[in-house]
Design a protein around this motif. Sequence first.
Motif, PDB file in Angstrom:
ATOM      1  N   TRP A 108     -12.768  44.784  24.656  1.00 56.24           N
ATOM      2  CA  TRP A 108     -13.309  44.555  25.998  1.00 56.24           C
ATOM      3  C   TRP A 108     -13.269  43.073  26.320  1.00 56.24           C
ATOM      4  CZ3 TRP A 108     -19.087  43.798  27.224  1.00 56.24           C
ATOM      5  CH2 TRP A 108     -19.255  43.644  28.609  1.00 56.24           C
ATOM      6  N   ASP A 109     -12.551  42.740  27.388  1.00 54.63           N
ATOM      7  CA  ASP A 109     -12.548  41.379  27.920  1.00 54.63           C
ATOM      8  C   ASP A 109     -13.652  41.295  28.960  1.00 54.63           C
ATOM      9  OD1 ASP A 109     -12.104  38.912  29.023  1.00 54.63           O
ATOM     10  OD2 ASP A 109      -9.956  39.189  29.365  1.00 54.63           O
ATOM     11  N   THR A 110     -14.715  40.568  28.631  1.00 57.01           N
ATOM     12  CA  THR A 110     -15.879  40.534  29.517  1.00 57.01           C
ATOM     13  C   THR A 110     -15.597  39.821  30.835  1.00 57.01           C
ATOM     14  OG1 THR A 110     -16.740  38.468  28.593  1.00 57.01           O
ATOM     15  CG2 THR A 110     -17.373  40.534  27.494  1.00 57.01           C
ATOM     16  N   GLY A 111     -14.562  38.958  30.854  1.00 58.55           N
ATOM     17  CA  GLY A 111     -14.284  38.187  32.054  1.00 58.55           C
ATOM     18  C   GLY A 111     -15.187  36.990  32.229  1.00 58.55           C
ATOM     19  N   TRP A 112     -16.038  36.729  31.250  1.00 55.99           N
ATOM     20  CA  TRP A 112     -16.970  35.597  31.327  1.00 55.99           C
ATOM     21  C   TRP A 112     -16.699  34.643  30.188  1.00 55.99           C
ATOM     22  CZ3 TRP A 112     -21.404  34.155  28.239  1.00 55.99           C
ATOM     23  CH2 TRP A 112     -22.188  33.159  28.822  1.00 55.99           C
ATOM     24  N   ASN A 113     -16.235  33.443  30.513  1.00 54.52           N
ATOM     25  CA  ASN A 113     -16.000  32.376  29.529  1.00 54.52           C
ATOM     26  C   ASN A 113     -15.127  32.826  28.371  1.00 54.52           C
ATOM     27  OD1 ASN A 113     -17.434  30.370  30.889  1.00 54.52           O
ATOM     28  ND2 ASN A 113     -19.365  30.951  29.934  1.00 54.52           N
ATOM     29  N   ASP A 114     -14.159  33.697  28.663  1.00 47.66           N
ATOM     30  CA  ASP A 114     -13.211  34.182  27.641  1.00 47.66           C
ATOM     31  C   ASP A 114     -13.895  34.832  26.444  1.00 47.66           C
ATOM     32  OD1 ASP A 114     -10.648  33.730  28.744  1.00 47.66           O
ATOM     33  OD2 ASP A 114     -10.903  31.588  28.413  1.00 47.66           O
ATOM     34  N   ILE A 115     -15.049  35.463  26.681  1.00 51.17           N
ATOM     35  CA  ILE A 115     -15.748  36.186  25.631  1.00 51.17           C
ATOM     36  C   ILE A 115     -15.223  37.621  25.578  1.00 51.17           C
ATOM     37  CG2 ILE A 115     -17.969  37.115  24.861  1.00 51.17           C
ATOM     38  CD1 ILE A 115     -19.293  34.634  25.966  1.00 51.17           C
ATOM     39  N   LEU A 156     -10.130  46.596  29.436  1.00 55.09           N
ATOM     40  CA  LEU A 156     -10.278  47.387  28.219  1.00 55.09           C
ATOM     41  C   LEU A 156      -8.925  47.672  27.580  1.00 55.09           C
ATOM     42  CD1 LEU A 156     -12.899  50.036  29.427  1.00 55.09           C
ATOM     43  CD2 LEU A 156     -13.346  47.974  28.090  1.00 55.09           C
ATOM     44  N   ALA A 157      -8.917  47.769  26.254  1.00 53.43           N
ATOM     45  CA  ALA A 157      -7.727  48.173  25.503  1.00 53.43           C
ATOM     46  C   ALA A 157      -8.200  49.008  24.319  1.00 53.43           C
ATOM     47  CB  ALA A 157      -6.932  46.964  25.028  1.00 53.43           C
ATOM     48  N   LEU A 158      -7.353  49.933  23.874  1.00 56.71           N
ATOM     49  CA  LEU A 158      -7.699  50.834  22.779  1.00 56.71           C
ATOM     50  C   LEU A 158      -6.670  50.702  21.673  1.00 56.71           C
ATOM     51  CD1 LEU A 158      -9.342  53.204  21.551  1.00 56.71           C
ATOM     52  CD2 LEU A 158      -7.777  54.750  22.764  1.00 56.71           C
ATOM     53  N   ASP A 179      -1.498  33.974  24.189  1.00 57.88           N
ATOM     54  CA  ASP A 179      -2.802  34.617  24.155  1.00 57.88           C
ATOM     55  C   ASP A 179      -3.844  33.622  23.648  1.00 57.88           C
ATOM     56  OD1 ASP A 179      -4.813  36.464  24.260  1.00 57.88           O
ATOM     57  OD2 ASP A 179      -4.283  37.454  22.383  1.00 57.88           O
ATOM     58  N   GLN A 180      -4.325  32.780  24.547  1.00 58.66           N
ATOM     59  CA  GLN A 180      -5.266  31.720  24.194  1.00 58.66           C
ATOM     60  C   GLN A 180      -6.519  31.836  25.048  1.00 58.66           C
ATOM     61  OE1 GLN A 180      -4.582  29.599  21.698  1.00 58.66           O
ATOM     62  NE2 GLN A 180      -2.537  30.431  21.389  1.00 58.66           N
ATOM     63  N   ILE A 181      -7.598  31.194  24.604  1.00 56.60           N
ATOM     64  CA  ILE A 181      -8.829  31.203  25.379  1.00 56.60           C
ATOM     65  C   ILE A 181      -8.727  30.202  26.529  1.00 56.60           C
ATOM     66  CG2 ILE A 181     -10.196  31.934  23.399  1.00 56.60           C
ATOM     67  CD1 ILE A 181     -11.173  29.045  23.137  1.00 56.60           C
ATOM     68  N   TYR A 182      -9.573  30.394  27.515  1.00 58.27           N
ATOM     69  CA  TYR A 182      -9.624  29.549  28.712  1.00 58.27           C
ATOM     70  C   TYR A 182      -8.238  29.461  29.360  1.00 58.27           C
ATOM     71  CZ  TYR A 182     -13.992  28.261  26.463  1.00 58.27           C
ATOM     72  OH  TYR A 182     -15.215  28.308  25.846  1.00 58.27           O
ATOM     73  N   TRP A 183      -7.560  30.611  29.470  1.00 54.42           N
ATOM     74  CA  TRP A 183      -6.187  30.573  29.937  1.00 54.42           C
ATOM     75  C   TRP A 183      -6.085  30.275  31.435  1.00 54.42           C
ATOM     76  CZ3 TRP A 183      -2.068  29.384  27.698  1.00 54.42           C
ATOM     77  CH2 TRP A 183      -0.839  29.558  28.336  1.00 54.42           C
TER      78      TRP A 183
END
Length: 274
Positions: A263-270, A229-231, A15-19
Amino acid sequence: MLSGNLLSVSLDNADQIYWRERLERAIAILDRDAASNITTFELTYHEHGMQLAVQQVDRDAWRAQNTQLLPPSEEKDPVATSAASAAPAGNEASQTLQQGKLDTLEFKPGLDLSYNLGGPNNFILYKVAAEGSGILRFSSSTWIQGNLQYNLFNNYGNYTYTAPSNLPRVRTNIREYQTSANLTMPSLQLTHVGQLSANQYYSFYGGYLEMMFGGIGAEWLYRPLGSSLALGIDLNRVRQRGFRQNFQFRTYQVTTGNATLYWDTGWNDIRGIL
């Protein structure tokens, strides 16, 4: 793992950024080094021993996408994501090529900067401390993690304003927590995590959870595959820690909890948290 024309790779703590960029580099290496008879790469993602997702990569489709200029009618996504691993191709027995090992004990030294902005005595209150953080793993799903800090310098002694309050004081005791002792233990926590189903996860934890509170708690997480999305819902029974951040507690205790939307925005791992 090698099984017929399928090469499987398991990735722990992925679970890392820019995967997506990391994935593309990994596929490029597999395509470069794998035998010519391999047609499919399978990447299984694990986090603390739990299988999060499986991606199968069509080698020929990936190679065509990255080496040819294809018309839109011939383009297809070479990566297919699923919650469970597909059966290995062919009838040949699986062969493990390489097995990594998770470190049982890790320790990392460093520096820590904590600060508060907009105080009535000083606009910036800060503390710089030498820090040592460590983790002891009993298994991939159960571990103890904590840290020690030694104060190098801070100006929290300048914080003298005490506002009126009808509630028990905890956060407003920030001066006492930051100045009562040079050597402190901000956290020492035992955690166990598990998976209830393909989309549901849980964790149990207890110990000195943060600088001001210790106790026990649990969290349930609903994370649908492929959803942005996750809760999460957590419940905790905690007690206020002593100002010296050692093994002592104060009298105030409370039951608290939260419902959190991720919420995973899907933009630049934000990612956003609500």
